[in-house]
Design a protein around this motif. Sequence first.
Motif, PDB file in Angstrom:
ATOM      1  N   SER A   1      26.286  55.742  42.377  1.00  0.00           N
ATOM      2  CA  SER A   1      26.412  57.316  41.650  1.00  0.00           C
ATOM      3  C   SER A   1      27.026  57.504  40.444  1.00  0.00           C
ATOM      4  O   SER A   1      27.165  58.540  39.872  1.00  0.00           O
ATOM      5  CB  SER A   1      26.683  58.191  42.682  1.00  0.00           C
ATOM      6  OG  SER A   1      28.431  57.820  43.144  1.00  0.00           O
ATOM      7  N   SER A   2      27.106  56.294  39.834  1.00  0.00           N
ATOM      8  CA  SER A   2      27.502  56.125  38.399  1.00  0.00           C
ATOM      9  C   SER A   2      29.065  57.010  38.039  1.00  0.00           C
ATOM     10  O   SER A   2      28.936  57.484  36.964  1.00  0.00           O
ATOM     11  CB  SER A   2      26.548  56.885  37.324  1.00  0.00           C
ATOM     12  OG  SER A   2      26.432  58.307  37.687  1.00  0.00           O
TER      13      SER A   2
ATOM     14  N   PHE B   1      16.393  59.789  30.988  1.00  0.00           N
ATOM     15  CA  PHE B   1      17.015  60.767  31.684  1.00  0.00           C
ATOM     16  C   PHE B   1      16.318  61.231  32.769  1.00  0.00           C
ATOM     17  O   PHE B   1      15.032  61.467  32.554  1.00  0.00           O
ATOM     18  CB  PHE B   1      17.443  62.030  30.831  1.00  0.00           C
ATOM     19  CG  PHE B   1      18.700  61.768  30.011  1.00  0.00           C
ATOM     20  CD1 PHE B   1      18.591  61.357  28.646  1.00  0.00           C
ATOM     21  CD2 PHE B   1      20.023  61.762  30.356  1.00  0.00           C
ATOM     22  CE1 PHE B   1      19.658  61.355  27.821  1.00  0.00           C
ATOM     23  CE2 PHE B   1      21.124  61.271  29.922  1.00  0.00           C
ATOM     24  CZ  PHE B   1      21.149  61.164  28.242  1.00  0.00           C
ATOM     25  N   TYR B   2      16.585  61.130  33.939  1.00  0.00           N
ATOM     26  CA  TYR B   2      15.904  61.523  35.347  1.00  0.00           C
ATOM     27  C   TYR B   2      16.816  61.637  36.368  1.00  0.00           C
ATOM     28  O   TYR B   2      17.866  60.801  36.557  1.00  0.00           O
ATOM     29  CB  TYR B   2      15.010  60.759  35.555  1.00  0.00           C
ATOM     30  CG  TYR B   2      13.829  61.296  36.340  1.00  0.00           C
ATOM     31  CD1 TYR B   2      13.391  61.059  37.690  1.00  0.00           C
ATOM     32  CD2 TYR B   2      12.741  62.072  35.527  1.00  0.00           C
ATOM     33  CE1 TYR B   2      12.321  61.526  38.145  1.00  0.00           C
ATOM     34  CE2 TYR B   2      11.888  62.725  36.141  1.00  0.00           C
ATOM     35  CZ  TYR B   2      11.794  62.556  37.616  1.00  0.00           C
ATOM     36  OH  TYR B   2      10.216  63.163  38.254  1.00  0.00           O
ATOM     37  N   ALA B   3      16.714  62.847  37.260  1.00  0.00           N
ATOM     38  CA  ALA B   3      17.640  63.196  38.332  1.00  0.00           C
ATOM     39  C   ALA B   3      17.994  62.041  39.299  1.00  0.00           C
ATOM     40  O   ALA B   3      18.872  61.774  39.717  1.00  0.00           O
ATOM     41  CB  ALA B   3      17.255  64.380  38.803  1.00  0.00           C
TER      42      ALA B   3
ATOM     43  N   LEU C   1      18.041  58.794  38.432  1.00  0.00           N
ATOM     44  CA  LEU C   1      18.714  57.756  37.832  1.00  0.00           C
ATOM     45  C   LEU C   1      20.056  58.165  37.417  1.00  0.00           C
ATOM     46  O   LEU C   1      20.337  58.543  36.024  1.00  0.00           O
ATOM     47  CB  LEU C   1      17.974  57.503  36.526  1.00  0.00           C
ATOM     48  CG  LEU C   1      18.213  55.957  35.881  1.00  0.00           C
ATOM     49  CD1 LEU C   1      17.621  54.973  36.881  1.00  0.00           C
ATOM     50  CD2 LEU C   1      17.372  55.844  34.548  1.00  0.00           C
ATOM     51  N   PRO C   2      21.203  58.116  38.178  1.00  0.00           N
ATOM     52  CA  PRO C   2      22.389  58.532  37.772  1.00  0.00           C
ATOM     53  C   PRO C   2      23.123  58.117  36.573  1.00  0.00           C
ATOM     54  O   PRO C   2      23.515  59.004  35.966  1.00  0.00           O
ATOM     55  CB  PRO C   2      23.248  58.301  39.256  1.00  0.00           C
ATOM     56  CG  PRO C   2      22.457  57.859  40.173  1.00  0.00           C
ATOM     57  CD  PRO C   2      21.056  57.541  39.572  1.00  0.00           C
ATOM     58  N   ALA C   3      23.051  56.928  36.340  1.00  0.00           N
ATOM     59  CA  ALA C   3      23.789  56.143  35.181  1.00  0.00           C
ATOM     60  C   ALA C   3      23.033  56.780  33.631  1.00  0.00           C
ATOM     61  O   ALA C   3      23.646  56.526  32.825  1.00  0.00           O
ATOM     62  CB  ALA C   3      23.719  54.789  35.144  1.00  0.00           C
ATOM     63  N   GLY C   4      21.776  57.151  33.823  1.00  0.00           N
ATOM     64  CA  GLY C   4      21.155  57.623  32.464  1.00  0.00           C
ATOM     65  C   GLY C   4      20.290  56.285  31.990  1.00  0.00           C
ATOM     66  O   GLY C   4      19.986  56.331  30.961  1.00  0.00           O
ATOM     67  N   TYR C   5      20.476  55.245  32.757  1.00  0.00           N
ATOM     68  CA  TYR C   5      19.948  53.896  32.363  1.00  0.00           C
ATOM     69  C   TYR C   5      19.829  53.112  33.668  1.00  0.00           C
ATOM     70  O   TYR C   5      20.532  53.308  34.628  1.00  0.00           O
ATOM     71  CB  TYR C   5      20.520  53.276  31.224  1.00  0.00           C
ATOM     72  CG  TYR C   5      22.109  52.728  31.633  1.00  0.00           C
ATOM     73  CD1 TYR C   5      23.212  53.609  31.276  1.00  0.00           C
ATOM     74  CD2 TYR C   5      22.346  51.572  32.363  1.00  0.00           C
ATOM     75  CE1 TYR C   5      24.519  53.149  31.737  1.00  0.00           C
ATOM     76  CE2 TYR C   5      23.744  51.467  32.919  1.00  0.00           C
ATOM     77  CZ  TYR C   5      24.578  52.214  32.600  1.00  0.00           C
ATOM     78  OH  TYR C   5      26.005  51.750  32.842  1.00  0.00           O
TER      79      TYR C   5
ATOM     80  N   LEU D   1      19.915  59.230  46.722  1.00  0.00           N
ATOM     81  CA  LEU D   1      20.378  58.079  46.050  1.00  0.00           C
ATOM     82  C   LEU D   1      20.433  56.884  47.009  1.00  0.00           C
ATOM     83  O   LEU D   1      20.761  55.628  46.476  1.00  0.00           O
ATOM     84  CB  LEU D   1      21.750  58.302  45.466  1.00  0.00           C
ATOM     85  CG  LEU D   1      21.760  59.253  44.289  1.00  0.00           C
ATOM     86  CD1 LEU D   1      23.137  59.676  43.594  1.00  0.00           C
ATOM     87  CD2 LEU D   1      20.448  58.925  43.319  1.00  0.00           C
TER      88      LEU D   1
END
Lengths: 507, 191
Positions: free
Chosen positions: A50-51, A90-92, A94-98, A159
């Motif tokens: 969950s980053s 960025f997409y919901a 993909l918690p880390a943003g990468y 997730l």
Amino acid sequence: MYTDSISTTNWQGVIGLEIHSQSLVNSKLFSAAGTRFGAPVNSQVSHFDSSLPGTLPVINRGCVEAAVVAALALNCHINMVSKFDRKHYFYADLPAGYQITQHRQPIAVNGYLKYTSLQSAKGNQRPVKKMAKILQIQLEQDSGKSLHDDELRRSLIDLNRAGVGLMEIVTAPDFSTGTEAAAFIKELLLILQTIKVCDGKMSEGSLRVDANVSVHHPGQPLGVRTEVKNLNSITGVTKAIDFEIKRQISELEKGNEIFNETKSFDYVTGKTVTMRDKERLQDYRFMPEPNLLPLRLYTNDTLPTGLSDDQIVNVDKLRDSLPLLPAQKRQAVQDKYGLSYNQAQFLVGEEGLLEYFTDVVEETNRDPLLTYNLLANQVLMYLNREDISIHNSPVCSKRLKELVVLLSHKTISLNTAKKVLEVMFEGDTRLPPDIVEHHNWKQITDPDKIEEYCLDAITKNHKLVSLYKGGKKKVFQNLVGQVHKMAYGRAEPNLVNEILKKKLDQM
Amino acid sequence: MQYSIVCYSVLNACEVASNMACYDGIEFGHRASTSDSTEALYASTRHQGFNEVVRGRILAGNYFLLKRNYDKYFLQAQRVRRLISQDFANIFKEGIDVLLTPTTLSDAMSYTDYISEDNRTRCEKEDLFTQPVNMAGLPAINIPMEISTSGLPVGLQLIGQSFKDKRLLTISKWFEHQVNFPYSDLVNSIE
């Protein structure tokens, strides 16, 4: 090649595939969270997944070994050192943003897969041997899942899947039709299941296919391609690709342009649809993943000292542990039992079927074709009807073996064999000889007895006999049917034909 | 050293842009009250949650990581970084155990003076001695040495060889013992 009814010019489809296969491993690629399908929402999510800041990735050995084994089965060159990168967007889900992937230096490159595609020509289907190049195999993270609730204008994020280990298998654009692509995927699935790195359940999302599709005139430069994403069934692959090819041809013939866009496949309408939020070209800003060391693999010759066994992935050891691949199994079946490619493919194509078949054939040492026909036609028909796998078949290989013996000894006819099978499938647990005995189904091979039945049939069917004598040879079959009826299906068919004809001709 | 700070600005921004990508307000932390779209939510949340300095670094970092800029900025900075790292390695190879340098340019300045320049310029000046160590990946430590004429503490930096952290700490402890810096006894002075 498509010779469309719209135009006379020849168009050729050009397709490349990107296949995402979920590795059959108990935990995720970089964390210890579980990977079980269908777990309660957000119950398999570690802090790293969950980053949460302050967490770091730790690579999963099982995922690495799965990728190596797949690379070996697909004839790839394995990179003994491979690296990880961050792919930013960025997409919901993909918690880390990468996403952590292998962009620059993946674990394997330059492989190939031979497969057979059924080509239709003049109403016939013939198998054509083909080969597709595999450009690379890379390890990467799967994303989570998002559900969009349009009514309440909100998105729901699960997730559980975020961080699950994927193998992305990228092919060269070596396919020209949806059928070819589908045939390739089928063989790939079979291989991945045989080496146990993927369960192949496309409907559960274990394997997803993205197809890059374009069209051109042979000899001309390649056309602009579109990407059809997230195909999750074999028929979907065929239909989506064929539709997209037809759509592009149609647009080009009208004089329109093809845009490099991302599409999804609508299973209901059977059409590809542009994905709204992926219209712009993305710059993923790839950057080396600073929290992971280069991944090092070893061979028997390069084993490092000072590392314990569980810290080492040995490619040679994994190569030695590879099971027989489908192509090898098929060839072995064809060589040993004299079956055709299609028959061999049938046996190899379903898990457990080949073992069942060899059990029966080895013991009986009888004509394998006889066993094959019984298995493929009768047994599988019942199993498919009841939706049971061969492992759960009420008729075990031992009992089928006994049935085959009775058949090949001509103790019973094929029709009787079918009846015995039916009885066994309905729950009778006795051995075939006992069932045959009980129902008095032994085949009648005594010519005198058969002659009796024939004369009986002739006496009771004047009309048919006169028609036959009058020249209508076709009604012979009807008379044959009458003989069998009287013999309760136990008369040996060849003898019946022989004797009935003799008797009729004597009249 | 003059290249090091430029190299650092580029790589710092790239890593910030990447590492800060997780602050989207979805899984944890502040979330804005925008409900127009996910993208609008991200934009508001991140605008509210980050100050000017961080936002500036994120924008710069994303710029450097664009495909068309990657080689010119990110890779070039990494190449310079390797040179810096080699520079240090060469010095240590000559038989030197530990390097002694100033930590800062002067003793601590007043707040008014500090904010007279923007953060990036300020860091570029003041981090001169400390960030080359980050570029080279070496262990380093600051030891308070003396009180300045303005009555403020002044320290010196000791830089050790790669993975020789223990040796650096041993030497530092000896230094500390030698200079006998007048530490304030905070606990007793409160009572």
